[in-house]
Motif scaffolding. Structure first.
Motif, PDB file in Angstrom:
ATOM      1  N   TYR A  79       0.802  -1.228   0.000  1.00  0.00           N
ATOM      2  CA  TYR A  79       0.000   0.000   0.000  1.00  0.00           C
ATOM      3  C   TYR A  79       0.837   1.282   0.000  1.00  0.00           C
ATOM      4  CZ  TYR A  79      -3.875  -3.129   1.226  1.00  0.00           C
ATOM      5  OH  TYR A  79      -4.822  -4.122   1.224  1.00  0.00           O
ATOM      6  N   ASN A  80       2.148   1.138  -0.174  1.00  0.00           N
ATOM      7  CA  ASN A  80       3.023   2.311  -0.032  1.00  0.00           C
ATOM      8  C   ASN A  80       2.719   3.413  -1.040  1.00  0.00           C
ATOM      9  OD1 ASN A  80       4.198   0.918   2.025  1.00  0.00           O
ATOM     10  ND2 ASN A  80       6.214   0.681   1.070  1.00  0.00           N
ATOM     11  N   GLN A  81       2.360   3.062  -2.257  1.00  0.00           N
ATOM     12  CA  GLN A  81       2.021   4.075  -3.258  1.00  0.00           C
ATOM     13  C   GLN A  81       0.577   4.557  -3.097  1.00  0.00           C
ATOM     14  OE1 GLN A  81       4.082   5.663  -5.425  1.00  0.00           O
ATOM     15  NE2 GLN A  81       5.639   4.525  -4.283  1.00  0.00           N
ATOM     16  N   ALA A  82      -0.308   3.651  -2.781  1.00  0.00           N
ATOM     17  CA  ALA A  82      -1.728   3.998  -2.675  1.00  0.00           C
ATOM     18  C   ALA A  82      -2.006   5.011  -1.578  1.00  0.00           C
ATOM     19  CB  ALA A  82      -2.548   2.731  -2.425  1.00  0.00           C
ATOM     20  N   VAL A  83      -1.142   5.051  -0.561  1.00  0.00           N
ATOM     21  CA  VAL A  83      -1.408   5.871   0.620  1.00  0.00           C
ATOM     22  C   VAL A  83      -0.898   7.315   0.478  1.00  0.00           C
ATOM     23  CG1 VAL A  83       0.681   5.482   1.987  1.00  0.00           C
ATOM     24  CG2 VAL A  83      -1.538   5.546   3.137  1.00  0.00           C
ATOM     25  N   LYS A  84      -0.251   7.634  -0.629  1.00  0.00           N
ATOM     26  CA  LYS A  84       0.329   8.975  -0.798  1.00  0.00           C
ATOM     27  C   LYS A  84      -0.753  10.053  -0.744  1.00  0.00           C
ATOM     28  CE  LYS A  84       4.549   7.548  -1.338  1.00  0.00           C
ATOM     29  NZ  LYS A  84       5.513   7.723  -0.231  1.00  0.00           N
ATOM     30  N   ASP A  85      -0.515  11.072   0.117  1.00  0.00           N
ATOM     31  CA  ASP A  85      -1.388  12.247   0.251  1.00  0.00           C
ATOM     32  C   ASP A  85      -2.796  11.908   0.734  1.00  0.00           C
ATOM     33  OD1 ASP A  85       0.696  13.918  -0.740  1.00  0.00           O
ATOM     34  OD2 ASP A  85       0.158  13.343  -2.786  1.00  0.00           O
ATOM     35  N   ILE A  86      -2.905  10.853   1.505  1.00  0.00           N
ATOM     36  CA  ILE A  86      -4.192  10.407   2.044  1.00  0.00           C
ATOM     37  C   ILE A  86      -4.368  10.954   3.462  1.00  0.00           C
ATOM     38  CG2 ILE A  86      -5.353   8.328   2.920  1.00  0.00           C
ATOM     39  CD1 ILE A  86      -5.573   8.641  -0.109  1.00  0.00           C
ATOM     40  N   SER A  87      -5.620  11.306   3.825  1.00  0.00           N
ATOM     41  CA  SER A  87      -5.867  11.816   5.183  1.00  0.00           C
ATOM     42  C   SER A  87      -6.293  10.715   6.156  1.00  0.00           C
ATOM     43  CB  SER A  87      -6.936  12.908   5.153  1.00  0.00           C
ATOM     44  OG  SER A  87      -8.167  12.397   4.659  1.00  0.00           O
ATOM     45  N   ALA A  88      -6.896   9.654   5.628  1.00  0.00           N
ATOM     46  CA  ALA A  88      -7.323   8.543   6.487  1.00  0.00           C
ATOM     47  C   ALA A  88      -7.315   7.259   5.680  1.00  0.00           C
ATOM     48  CB  ALA A  88      -8.722   8.790   7.046  1.00  0.00           C
ATOM     49  N   VAL A  89      -7.018   6.159   6.348  1.00  0.00           N
ATOM     50  CA  VAL A  89      -7.037   4.836   5.731  1.00  0.00           C
ATOM     51  C   VAL A  89      -8.150   4.019   6.382  1.00  0.00           C
ATOM     52  CG1 VAL A  89      -5.782   2.671   5.361  1.00  0.00           C
ATOM     53  CG2 VAL A  89      -4.578   4.869   5.217  1.00  0.00           C
ATOM     54  N   ILE A  90      -9.002   3.421   5.545  1.00  0.00           N
ATOM     55  CA  ILE A  90     -10.041   2.509   6.014  1.00  0.00           C
ATOM     56  C   ILE A  90      -9.679   1.130   5.474  1.00  0.00           C
ATOM     57  CG2 ILE A  90     -12.522   2.166   6.262  1.00  0.00           C
ATOM     58  CD1 ILE A  90     -11.576   5.050   6.941  1.00  0.00           C
ATOM     59  N   HIS A  91      -9.223   0.258   6.342  1.00  0.00           N
ATOM     60  CA  HIS A  91      -8.733  -1.045   5.888  1.00  0.00           C
ATOM     61  C   HIS A  91      -9.820  -2.096   6.059  1.00  0.00           C
ATOM     62  CE1 HIS A  91      -6.042  -4.214   4.751  1.00  0.00           C
ATOM     63  NE2 HIS A  91      -6.099  -4.796   5.939  1.00  0.00           N
ATOM     64  N   THR A  92     -10.480  -2.427   4.935  1.00  0.00           N
ATOM     65  CA  THR A  92     -11.523  -3.458   4.964  1.00  0.00           C
ATOM     66  C   THR A  92     -11.065  -4.766   4.328  1.00  0.00           C
ATOM     67  OG1 THR A  92     -12.599  -3.124   2.797  1.00  0.00           O
ATOM     68  CG2 THR A  92     -13.169  -1.563   4.558  1.00  0.00           C
ATOM     69  N   ALA A  93     -10.025  -4.722   3.497  1.00  0.00           N
ATOM     70  CA  ALA A  93      -9.598  -5.911   2.746  1.00  0.00           C
ATOM     71  C   ALA A  93      -9.227  -7.042   3.714  1.00  0.00           C
ATOM     72  CB  ALA A  93      -8.412  -5.568   1.850  1.00  0.00           C
ATOM     73  N   THR A  94      -9.678  -8.242   3.392  1.00  0.00           N
ATOM     74  CA  THR A  94      -9.414  -9.383   4.260  1.00  0.00           C
ATOM     75  C   THR A  94      -9.496 -10.662   3.429  1.00  0.00           C
ATOM     76  OG1 THR A  94      -9.977 -10.318   6.434  1.00  0.00           O
ATOM     77  CG2 THR A  94     -11.811  -9.853   4.948  1.00  0.00           C
ATOM     78  N   ASN A  95      -9.056 -11.767   4.008  1.00  0.00           N
ATOM     79  CA  ASN A  95      -9.167 -13.067   3.349  1.00  0.00           C
ATOM     80  C   ASN A  95     -10.522 -13.666   3.704  1.00  0.00           C
ATOM     81  OD1 ASN A  95      -9.091 -15.884   2.770  1.00  0.00           O
ATOM     82  ND2 ASN A  95      -6.864 -15.859   2.809  1.00  0.00           N
ATOM     83  N   TYR A  96     -11.435 -13.675   2.717  1.00  0.00           N
ATOM     84  CA  TYR A  96     -12.792 -14.184   2.947  1.00  0.00           C
ATOM     85  C   TYR A  96     -13.033 -15.444   2.113  1.00  0.00           C
ATOM     86  CZ  TYR A  96     -17.751 -13.819   4.207  1.00  0.00           C
ATOM     87  OH  TYR A  96     -19.002 -14.055   4.727  1.00  0.00           O
ATOM     88  N   THR A  97     -11.972 -16.227   1.942  1.00  0.00           N
ATOM     89  CA  THR A  97     -12.082 -17.439   1.122  1.00  0.00           C
ATOM     90  C   THR A  97     -12.828 -18.566   1.823  1.00  0.00           C
ATOM     91  OG1 THR A  97      -9.945 -18.187   1.969  1.00  0.00           O
ATOM     92  CG2 THR A  97      -9.936 -16.943  -0.116  1.00  0.00           C
ATOM     93  N   MET A  98     -13.002 -18.447   3.144  1.00  0.00           N
ATOM     94  CA  MET A  98     -13.632 -19.497   3.947  1.00  0.00           C
ATOM     95  C   MET A  98     -12.881 -20.824   3.822  1.00  0.00           C
ATOM     96  SD  MET A  98     -15.988 -18.407   5.897  1.00  0.00           S
ATOM     97  CE  MET A  98     -16.390 -16.683   6.157  1.00  0.00           C
ATOM     98  N   ASN A  99     -11.570 -20.709   3.761  1.00  0.00           N
ATOM     99  CA  ASN A  99     -10.693 -21.875   3.799  1.00  0.00           C
ATOM    100  C   ASN A  99     -10.609 -22.356   5.255  1.00  0.00           C
ATOM    101  OD1 ASN A  99      -8.373 -23.536   3.956  1.00  0.00           O
ATOM    102  ND2 ASN A  99      -7.376 -22.459   2.258  1.00  0.00           N
ATOM    103  N   PRO A 100     -10.830 -23.636   5.523  1.00  0.00           N
ATOM    104  CA  PRO A 100     -10.818 -24.113   6.915  1.00  0.00           C
ATOM    105  C   PRO A 100      -9.421 -24.312   7.502  1.00  0.00           C
ATOM    106  CG  PRO A 100     -11.318 -25.928   5.447  1.00  0.00           C
ATOM    107  CD  PRO A 100     -11.235 -24.696   4.581  1.00  0.00           C
ATOM    108  N   ASN A 101      -8.378 -24.085   6.704  1.00  0.00           N
ATOM    109  CA  ASN A 101      -7.009 -24.240   7.194  1.00  0.00           C
ATOM    110  C   ASN A 101      -6.503 -22.889   7.707  1.00  0.00           C
ATOM    111  OD1 ASN A 101      -4.260 -24.555   7.592  1.00  0.00           O
ATOM    112  ND2 ASN A 101      -3.922 -25.745   5.728  1.00  0.00           N
ATOM    113  N   PRO A 102      -6.302 -22.738   9.011  1.00  0.00           N
ATOM    114  CA  PRO A 102      -5.898 -21.434   9.552  1.00  0.00           C
ATOM    115  C   PRO A 102      -4.557 -20.951   9.007  1.00  0.00           C
ATOM    116  CG  PRO A 102      -5.646 -23.149  11.218  1.00  0.00           C
ATOM    117  CD  PRO A 102      -6.393 -23.762  10.076  1.00  0.00           C
ATOM    118  N   TYR A 103      -3.675 -21.893   8.668  1.00  0.00           N
ATOM    119  CA  TYR A 103      -2.352 -21.512   8.190  1.00  0.00           C
ATOM    120  C   TYR A 103      -2.384 -20.925   6.776  1.00  0.00           C
ATOM    121  CZ  TYR A 103      -0.854 -24.059  12.299  1.00  0.00           C
ATOM    122  OH  TYR A 103      -0.693 -24.468  13.603  1.00  0.00           O
ATOM    123  N   GLU A 104      -3.527 -21.079   6.088  1.00  0.00           N
ATOM    124  CA  GLU A 104      -3.684 -20.505   4.754  1.00  0.00           C
ATOM    125  C   GLU A 104      -4.558 -19.251   4.755  1.00  0.00           C
ATOM    126  OE1 GLU A 104      -5.039 -23.605   2.148  1.00  0.00           O
ATOM    127  OE2 GLU A 104      -3.231 -24.819   2.439  1.00  0.00           O
TER     128      GLU A 104
END
Length: 342
Positions: A79-104
């Motif tokens: 996110y180093n480029q995306a955050v340039k000149d930003i006033s606030a970051v809202i981080h919603t991105a997550t792994n929603y694959t519903m994979n049952p293996n916690p290590y993945e």
């Protein structure tokens, strides 16, 4: 005078929303634009999600929303480029694959969260960071169990459950997701404690989201709003797979994210987006009332979530500070969620 008359970030400034094409994130973007902010949204594939940029161009005028590509949130410096000149970051991105293996699942969710935090910490213009956590970071409710939930409640139980020895059975998928959200939120608070960035961290913990799609043709009924749509069409299975719990309308959830970013009185808070308790039979009762000529499935879930969510009061106050009377009711949210099907 409203508390947001003097917002923590300047009106007209640009906020970054990660995973902006998601159900919750796209509504967060909509609310920020509606409150006079510009939005930069990350997505893996801007071309694939051009419909959202086109929608916001029509609604708010060109130049207020832009997509930037972040193909892999787990990559160093994602996110180093995306955050340039930003006033606030809202981080919603997550792994929603519903994979049952916690290590993945868990390592990637943590990496994405830390990458967003690190990028924000390295950009002097960032004054607020809002993390989309989950109700599951506090609890997965047990039917008819009157537990008391406070801002200090954590779902440590689900972490141990997710990391049990294999085999990783399909039923473990949701607990693994819950563990990833719990651990990612803990990592965010640890980052702020240790790194002492110049921004304020707030966290929103939404429960299951219902409500209208921004664009039915392109978005459909995404994420958990699809469960209500499926029930309307006669399929109770998706909702039946979840315990009775609280819900929140997606627009209320989005507005609480805006409050967490711009409200000067919200600092280092866990904001609990829990509107009212819901179960499958309650949703069916509403659908039958709204559509008396339509046949729906038989009742299938009478259990109740009796949890006493103490921080709900604070979240309702924030909605009121943002200009709402309070929570959107379950009936209104279900109506919005299904009226485009009718």
């Amino acid at each position: 005078m409203s508390p947001i008359d003097h917002p923590a970030i300047p009106k007209g400034s640009t906020v970054l929303i990660t995973g902006a094409n998601g159900f919750i994130a796209s509504n967060i973007a909509d609310q920020f634009l509606n409150h006079g902010y510009k939005v930069r949204g990350t997505t893996r594939d801007p071309k694939k999600n051009a419909w959202l940029a086109n929608l916001f161009d029509r609604k708010y005028g060109p130049g207020n929303f832009e997509f930037v590509a972040v193909p892999d949130m787990e990559a160093d410096g994602a996110y180093n480029q995306a955050v340039k000149d930003i006033s606030a970051v809202i981080h919603t991105a997550t792994n929603y694959t519903m994979n049952p293996n916690p290590y993945e699942v868990v390592p990637g969710t943590l990496a994405g969260t830390v990458n967003a935090l690190a990028a924000a910490a390295g950009e002097p213009s960032v004054k607020r960071f809002v993390l989309t956590s989950s109700s599951a970071a506090a609890l997965i409710p047990k039917p008819n169990d009157p537990v008391v939930v406070t801002t200090g409640t954590w779902n440590d139980e689900v972490i141990a459950f997710a990391y049990r020895d294999p085999p990783y059975e399909p039923e473990r998928a949701y607990p693994v997701y819950a563990a990833s959200k719990t651990l990612a939120e803990k990592e965010a608070w640890k980052f702020v404690l240790e790194k002492k960035p110049s921004f304020v961290l707030n966290v929103v913990l939404p429960n299951i989201n219902f409500g209208a799609s921004l664009d039915l043709a392109n978005q459909g009924h995404p994420s958990t709003s699809g469960m209500v749509a499926e029930l309307f069409k006669g399929n109770p299975a998706p909702l039946a797979g979840l315990p009775a719990q609280y819900f929140v309308d997606v627009q209320d959830n989005a507005l609480l994210h805006v409050a967490a970013a711009i409200h000067p009185g919200v600092k280092s808070e866990r904001v609990f987006a829990f509107a009212e308790a819901v179960n499958g039979d309650g949703i069916l009762a509403i659908l039958r009332r709204l559509h008396p000529d339509r046949t729906f499935p038989a009742d299938f879930q009478s259990e109740k979530d009796l949890s006493d969510i103490i921080p709900r009061k604070r979240a309702k106050e924030l909605l009121q500070d943002m200009g709402k009377d309070g929570w959107t009711s379950l009936e209104e949210s279900v109506k919005r969620n299904t009226e485009d099907i009718v």
